[in-house]
Write a protein that holds these residues in place. Structure first.
Motif, PDB file in Angstrom:
ATOM      1  N   ASP A 149       1.872   1.892  -3.405  1.00  0.00           N
ATOM      2  CA  ASP A 149       0.728   2.395  -4.166  1.00  0.00           C
ATOM      3  C   ASP A 149       0.611   3.915  -4.003  1.00  0.00           C
ATOM      4  O   ASP A 149       0.360   4.649  -4.968  1.00  0.00           O
ATOM      5  CB  ASP A 149      -0.569   1.731  -3.693  1.00  0.00           C
ATOM      6  CG  ASP A 149      -0.679   0.284  -4.133  1.00  0.00           C
ATOM      7  OD1 ASP A 149       0.041  -0.103  -5.071  1.00  0.00           O
ATOM      8  OD2 ASP A 149      -1.493  -0.456  -3.540  1.00  0.00           O
TER       9      ASP A 149
ATOM     10  N   GLU B  24      -7.814  13.121  -3.826  1.00  0.00           N
ATOM     11  CA  GLU B  24      -7.235  12.600  -5.072  1.00  0.00           C
ATOM     12  C   GLU B  24      -6.467  11.307  -4.823  1.00  0.00           C
ATOM     13  O   GLU B  24      -6.508  10.374  -5.647  1.00  0.00           O
ATOM     14  CB  GLU B  24      -6.323  13.660  -5.688  1.00  0.00           C
ATOM     15  CG  GLU B  24      -7.094  14.846  -6.264  1.00  0.00           C
ATOM     16  CD  GLU B  24      -6.200  16.015  -6.644  1.00  0.00           C
ATOM     17  OE1 GLU B  24      -6.653  16.868  -7.426  1.00  0.00           O
ATOM     18  OE2 GLU B  24      -5.046  16.077  -6.128  1.00  0.00           O
TER      19      GLU B  24
ATOM     20  N   ARG C  31       0.824  -1.208   0.000  1.00  0.00           N
ATOM     21  CA  ARG C  31       0.000   0.000   0.000  1.00  0.00           C
ATOM     22  C   ARG C  31       0.859   1.260   0.000  1.00  0.00           C
ATOM     23  O   ARG C  31       0.508   2.261  -0.639  1.00  0.00           O
ATOM     24  CB  ARG C  31      -0.915  -0.013   1.224  1.00  0.00           C
ATOM     25  CG  ARG C  31      -2.046  -1.036   1.148  1.00  0.00           C
ATOM     26  CD  ARG C  31      -2.826  -1.070   2.444  1.00  0.00           C
ATOM     27  NE  ARG C  31      -4.020  -1.896   2.338  1.00  0.00           N
ATOM     28  CZ  ARG C  31      -4.825  -2.178   3.349  1.00  0.00           C
ATOM     29  NH1 ARG C  31      -4.552  -1.682   4.563  1.00  0.00           N
ATOM     30  NH2 ARG C  31      -5.896  -2.925   3.161  1.00  0.00           N
TER      31      ARG C  31
ATOM     32  N   GLN D 209      -7.099   9.153  -2.395  1.00  0.00           N
ATOM     33  CA  GLN D 209      -8.092   8.117  -2.138  1.00  0.00           C
ATOM     34  C   GLN D 209      -8.618   7.551  -3.447  1.00  0.00           C
ATOM     35  O   GLN D 209      -8.762   6.333  -3.600  1.00  0.00           O
ATOM     36  CB  GLN D 209      -9.260   8.701  -1.329  1.00  0.00           C
ATOM     37  CG  GLN D 209      -9.006   8.795   0.166  1.00  0.00           C
ATOM     38  CD  GLN D 209     -10.257   9.269   0.893  1.00  0.00           C
ATOM     39  OE1 GLN D 209     -10.469  10.459   1.105  1.00  0.00           O
ATOM     40  NE2 GLN D 209     -11.096   8.307   1.269  1.00  0.00           N
ATOM     41  N   SER D 210      -8.895   8.411  -4.386  1.00  0.00           N
ATOM     42  CA  SER D 210      -9.400   7.977  -5.686  1.00  0.00           C
ATOM     43  C   SER D 210      -8.367   7.142  -6.433  1.00  0.00           C
ATOM     44  O   SER D 210      -8.690   6.134  -7.070  1.00  0.00           O
ATOM     45  CB  SER D 210      -9.803   9.193  -6.525  1.00  0.00           C
ATOM     46  OG  SER D 210     -10.214   8.804  -7.809  1.00  0.00           O
ATOM     47  N   ALA D 211      -7.100   7.542  -6.348  1.00  0.00           N
ATOM     48  CA  ALA D 211      -6.039   6.854  -7.099  1.00  0.00           C
ATOM     49  C   ALA D 211      -5.658   5.515  -6.491  1.00  0.00           C
ATOM     50  O   ALA D 211      -5.299   4.569  -7.204  1.00  0.00           O
ATOM     51  CB  ALA D 211      -4.800   7.753  -7.188  1.00  0.00           C
ATOM     52  N   THR D 212      -5.743   5.397  -5.158  1.00  0.00           N
ATOM     53  CA  THR D 212      -5.267   4.177  -4.478  1.00  0.00           C
ATOM     54  C   THR D 212      -6.387   3.263  -4.013  1.00  0.00           C
ATOM     55  O   THR D 212      -6.143   2.069  -3.768  1.00  0.00           O
ATOM     56  CB  THR D 212      -4.409   4.542  -3.255  1.00  0.00           C
ATOM     57  OG1 THR D 212      -5.228   5.259  -2.300  1.00  0.00           O
ATOM     58  CG2 THR D 212      -3.216   5.409  -3.659  1.00  0.00           C
ATOM     59  N   GLY D 213      -7.563   3.799  -3.841  1.00  0.00           N
ATOM     60  CA  GLY D 213      -8.663   2.986  -3.318  1.00  0.00           C
ATOM     61  C   GLY D 213      -8.591   2.766  -1.830  1.00  0.00           C
ATOM     62  O   GLY D 213      -9.370   1.975  -1.273  1.00  0.00           O
ATOM     63  N   LEU D 214      -7.699   3.448  -1.139  1.00  0.00           N
ATOM     64  CA  LEU D 214      -7.558   3.299   0.307  1.00  0.00           C
ATOM     65  C   LEU D 214      -8.587   4.180   1.025  1.00  0.00           C
ATOM     66  O   LEU D 214      -8.962   5.244   0.534  1.00  0.00           O
ATOM     67  CB  LEU D 214      -6.145   3.693   0.747  1.00  0.00           C
ATOM     68  CG  LEU D 214      -4.995   2.838   0.208  1.00  0.00           C
ATOM     69  CD1 LEU D 214      -3.661   3.432   0.626  1.00  0.00           C
ATOM     70  CD2 LEU D 214      -5.114   1.396   0.676  1.00  0.00           C
ATOM     71  N   SER D 215      -8.996   3.741   2.200  1.00  0.00           N
ATOM     72  CA  SER D 215      -9.919   4.542   2.995  1.00  0.00           C
ATOM     73  C   SER D 215      -9.198   5.754   3.562  1.00  0.00           C
ATOM     74  O   SER D 215      -7.954   5.779   3.655  1.00  0.00           O
ATOM     75  CB  SER D 215     -10.491   3.704   4.144  1.00  0.00           C
ATOM     76  OG  SER D 215      -9.474   3.402   5.089  1.00  0.00           O
TER      77      SER D 215
END
Length: 289
Positions: A15, A31, A12, A33-39
């Motif tokens: 990432d 941005e 992660r 969050q959108s790129a990595t999908g992490l909370s």
């Protein structure tokens, strides 16, 4: 035996670093969050850790996150040759999956009369070949990789290296030079789009005694922006395939891997850092019939 598991937190973190690398003007938390999908909470902990490690910073001006200059320092501290090996590794892995026989990325420096194995998929190959592991040296004049490298050079530089090899002590170089067929072999390699071992070379280490290792090899030069970075080969046991069969089956994959390594080296700015690159002499893209 159960394979070793990866550490998800480290994955992660990379990432996040890759996402920031893709945003030269920095990125907001949204941005990222959108790129990595992490909370949000996970990403905040990750960013706090990376900032503490000194590889990410948050600008005081616009509050956007960016990779820090320390990350660039760490990357550039890696020796240029090792960076080339790193760039080549995925291509060697893919090539081994396609061909199954082992391949080596070889480089040349200065007036050396040998090529050096910089990276290899020898340990990945499911086929056994009689070859030592590691960054070994291979003769310049008779090996497939050396022949491919020489064939891509300008005539003036090639003859300078032939003269340098003539004054060396390697028996394999001496045997090949004695036959005075270097120009004919260059023309053949350029016509076919690849080089193979000299017929007098059946095996044996650099500066070592000749011995039949039961191998054959084909090789192509690695050329980026008119500079010769090295050569890439495929090795196989002679009893398994003829040279013509290996060329028909796998030369396109070998050429594609060499072109991919060159393109990635250019994209990563390696040509400016690699020492002593040689000028290429319009190596053709054709393949053997």
């Amino acid at each position: 035996m159960e394979s070793v598991k990866t550490i998800r937190a480290v994955e992660r973190a990379f990432d996040v670093l890759r996402a920031l690398q893709a945003q030269p003007d920095g990125a907001t938390l949204i941005e990222l969050q959108s790129a990595t999908g992490l909370s949000g909470p996970t990403l905040l902990r990750m960013l706090k850790t990376l900032i503490a490690a000194g590889v990410v910073r948050r600008s005081m001006t616009d509050q956007r996150y960016r990779n820090s200059v320390q990350l660039q320092v760490l990357a550039h501290a890696i020796a240029p040759a090792d960076r080339l090996a790193d760039v080549a590794a995925p291509w060697l892995d893919q090539l081994c999956q396609q061909v199954e026989w082992p391949s080596d990325l070889m480089v040349h420096v200065g007036d050396d009369d040998f090529m050096m194995v910089l990276e290899s998929n020898l340990r990945q190959s499911r086929f056994y070949v009689r070859r030592r592991y590691g960054r070994i040296r291979v003769n310049l004049m008779a090996s497939a990789a050396g022949s491919a490298f020489l064939s891509a050079l300008t005539p003036e530089r090639r003859m300078a290296l032939v003269r340098a090899a003539r004054s060396g002590r390697d028996v394999h170089n001496a045997k090949a030079i004695a036959l005075n067929d270097a120009q004919a072999r260059v023309e053949e390699a350029r016509r076919r789009g690849y080089a193979s071992r000299h017929p007098v070379y059946r095996g044996g280490g650099y500066n070592g005694a000749a011995r039949d290792d039961s191998l054959q090899a084909i090789a192509v030069p690695i050329i980026g922006q008119g500079q010769v970075l090295g050569a890439l080969n495929i090795n196989w046991n002679r009893a398994a395939f003829t040279e013509r069969e290996m060329v028909r089956r796998h030369l396109p994959a070998l050429q594609k891997a060499a072109q991919g390594i060159a393109a990635d080296a250019v994209a990563n700015g390696l040509l400016a850092d690699l020492p002593g690159l040689e000028r290429a002499d319009n190596w053709p893209d054709g393949v053997a019939p």
